[in-house]
Design an enzyme around this catalytic site. Structure first.
Site, PDB file in Angstrom:
ATOM      1  N   ASP A  34       1.055  -1.173   0.192  1.00 48.75           N
ATOM      2  CA  ASP A  34       0.307  -0.097  -0.188  1.00 48.75           C
ATOM      3  C   ASP A  34       0.566   1.189   0.024  1.00 48.75           C
ATOM      4  O   ASP A  34       1.684   1.666   0.568  1.00 48.75           O
ATOM      5  CB  ASP A  34      -1.189   0.058   0.759  1.00 48.75           C
ATOM      6  CG  ASP A  34      -2.114   1.205   0.929  1.00 48.75           C
ATOM      7  OD1 ASP A  34      -2.700   1.163   0.439  1.00 48.75           O
ATOM      8  OD2 ASP A  34      -1.811   2.258   1.912  1.00 48.75           O
ATOM      9  N   TYR A  85       3.475   9.923   1.307  1.00 45.59           N
ATOM     10  CA  TYR A  85       4.226   9.121   2.174  1.00 45.59           C
ATOM     11  C   TYR A  85       5.652   9.649   1.661  1.00 45.59           C
ATOM     12  O   TYR A  85       6.848   9.150   2.157  1.00 45.59           O
ATOM     13  CB  TYR A  85       3.630   7.960   2.512  1.00 45.59           C
ATOM     14  CG  TYR A  85       2.424   8.003   2.434  1.00 45.59           C
ATOM     15  CD1 TYR A  85       2.208   8.208   3.240  1.00 45.59           C
ATOM     16  CD2 TYR A  85       2.115   6.116   2.154  1.00 45.59           C
ATOM     17  CE1 TYR A  85       0.792   7.720   3.240  1.00 45.59           C
ATOM     18  CE2 TYR A  85       0.739   5.756   2.534  1.00 45.59           C
ATOM     19  CZ  TYR A  85      -0.156   6.680   2.369  1.00 45.59           C
ATOM     20  OH  TYR A  85      -1.207   6.138   3.831  1.00 45.59           O
ATOM     21  N   LYS A 101      -2.517   6.226  -3.998  1.00 46.73           N
ATOM     22  CA  LYS A 101      -3.900   7.024  -3.927  1.00 46.73           C
ATOM     23  C   LYS A 101      -3.467   8.650  -4.544  1.00 46.73           C
ATOM     24  O   LYS A 101      -2.322   9.101  -5.011  1.00 46.73           O
ATOM     25  CB  LYS A 101      -3.422   7.151  -2.585  1.00 46.73           C
ATOM     26  CG  LYS A 101      -3.585   6.529  -1.130  1.00 46.73           C
ATOM     27  CD  LYS A 101      -4.130   6.060  -0.271  1.00 46.73           C
ATOM     28  CE  LYS A 101      -3.707   4.690   0.203  1.00 46.73           C
ATOM     29  NZ  LYS A 101      -2.299   4.092   1.237  1.00 46.73           N
ATOM     30  N   HIS A 105      -7.400   9.727  -1.565  1.00 47.07           N
ATOM     31  CA  HIS A 105      -6.508   9.325  -0.468  1.00 47.07           C
ATOM     32  C   HIS A 105      -7.447  10.380   0.618  1.00 47.07           C
ATOM     33  O   HIS A 105      -8.020   9.784   1.899  1.00 47.07           O
ATOM     34  CB  HIS A 105      -5.223  10.176  -0.626  1.00 47.07           C
ATOM     35  CG  HIS A 105      -4.647   9.779   0.368  1.00 47.07           C
ATOM     36  ND1 HIS A 105      -3.187   9.738   0.045  1.00 47.07           N
ATOM     37  CD2 HIS A 105      -4.584   9.132   1.783  1.00 47.07           C
ATOM     38  CE1 HIS A 105      -2.781   9.323   0.895  1.00 47.07           C
ATOM     39  NE2 HIS A 105      -3.296   8.454   2.605  1.00 47.07           N
TER      40      HIS A 105
END
Ligand code: A2P
Length: 319
Positions: free
Chosen positions: A43, A48, A77, A110
């Site tokens: 994922d 990130y 996302k 997201h």
């Protein structure tokens, strides 16, 4: 390993590796080791800030013959700054480029929150775009377009409450197939689970271990710890495993995909093994009773002073 099946019969491994909070310099090893030991679901998300490294690990695993692309399930996302219909494709292209992939298995919106183009996390209310300027239906149209182009195999949502999904559904040409939300025994969201089951929307649980590595500054001092919860400790002792493994097994038993994050080889292995632990109905009933509607990811950032978003609207009523 259990799989969750989509309407077109594609199968997603129920356990995946979470990469939120996995830092540069450590996420490469985590992803590489995870795939080597049998993880097949990763994922990811551009926010990130580690997709380049994640992509390198995936590429190297494929080059080393450890796995084939088609055996992997890769989710990423769309960030909040790419919500206008024409910005969905550029957002996806950046992610595909960083991950070094030709397609994603699953692409999610997201957050149901829009930010101005180029914004990472908002610093002031000025960074937001109010929902009336980019309705989520418009973002979804962009998601449907990249699905039709074959750049992603499935599309879905993240951090959407029951009411928000319900109001989006009538305008969809392709229905959302997944909703990824925070979920663990302190935040069981039974109404949302029932709603998603009814609509054949697969749920994925993020922060299943309580997101213990979130920055200290955003962690309240009185935060409850899932690893100290007597019910979880008792069940862990019965099975001679650790509390994290019970938390993962609990999600798997509810047929909810689960993506614990780890950058440690031993814990990666523990988490992988946890997907095969069977809990009894009695154990599930006891865990059901410790729900307390507690969020480790509060979403407060989206409701900062002057923001057009509020926490009441964001989280709705999912319990
Ligand atoms: P680490 O990455 O050092 O293993 P969440 O998935 O809820 O965000 O939780 C991630 C946190 O839980 C990280 O701090 C991670 O640390 C830790 N963690 C992951 N797996 C385990 C485990 N099996 N036992 C204890 N802590 C774990």
């Amino acid at each position: 390993m259990k799989y969750l099946q989509f309407k077109n019969k594609d199968k997603m491994p129920i356990l995946g590796l979470g990469t939120w909070k996995s830092g540069k310099g450590e996420v490469y090893g985590a992803v590489f080791e995870a795939i080597k030991m049998g993880y097949r679901h990763i994922d990811c998300a551009p926010i990130y800030e580690n997709e380049t490294e994640v992509g390198q690990a995936i590429k190297d695993c494929i080059a080393d013959g450890l796995v084939k692309r088609e055996e992997l399930w890769i989710t990423s996302k769309l960030w909040n700054s790419n919500h206008s219909r024409e910005n969905v494709l550029p957002g996806l292209e950046k992610t595909l480029n960083d991950l070094k992939l030709k397609y994603l298995d699953l692409f999610l919106i997201h957050w149901p929150v829009s930010l101005k183009p180029g914004t990472g996390f908002p610093k002031s209310a000025n960074d937001f775009i109010a929902p009336e300027y980019i309705p989520i239906e418009e973002t979804w149209k962009g998601m449907e377009e990249v699905l039709e182009q074959g750049l992603v195999r499935h599309i879905g949502l993240s951090n959407f409450n029951l009411q928000k999904i319900e109001s989006l559904l009538p305008s969809c040409t392709y229905l959302p197939e997944v909703n990824q939300v925070e979920m663990h025994p302190f935040l069981q969201q039974k109404k949302l689970v029932e709603f998603c089951n009814w609509h054949q929307i697969i749920l994925t649980a993020y922060s299943p271990l309580g997101s213990r590595d979130q920055k200290k500054m955003i962690k309240p001092a009185d935060e409850p710890d899932l690893f100290d919860e007597p019910v979880i400790l008792g069940i862990a002792e019965n099975h001679r495993v650790n509390p994290a493994q019970i938390l993962i097994a609990w999600s798997v038993m509810r047929n909810i995909s689960v993506i614990p994050k780890s950058v440690n080889k031993d814990r990666l292995m523990q988490n992988l093994r946890a997907a095969d632990i069977l809990l009894t109905q009695d154990e599930l009933d006891i865990i059901s009773a410790i729900d307390r509607n507690y969020r480790y990811v509060s979403g407060k950032l989206w409701a900062m002073s002057g923001s057009p978003y509020s926490l009441e609207d964001l989280w709705g009523d999912n319990e």
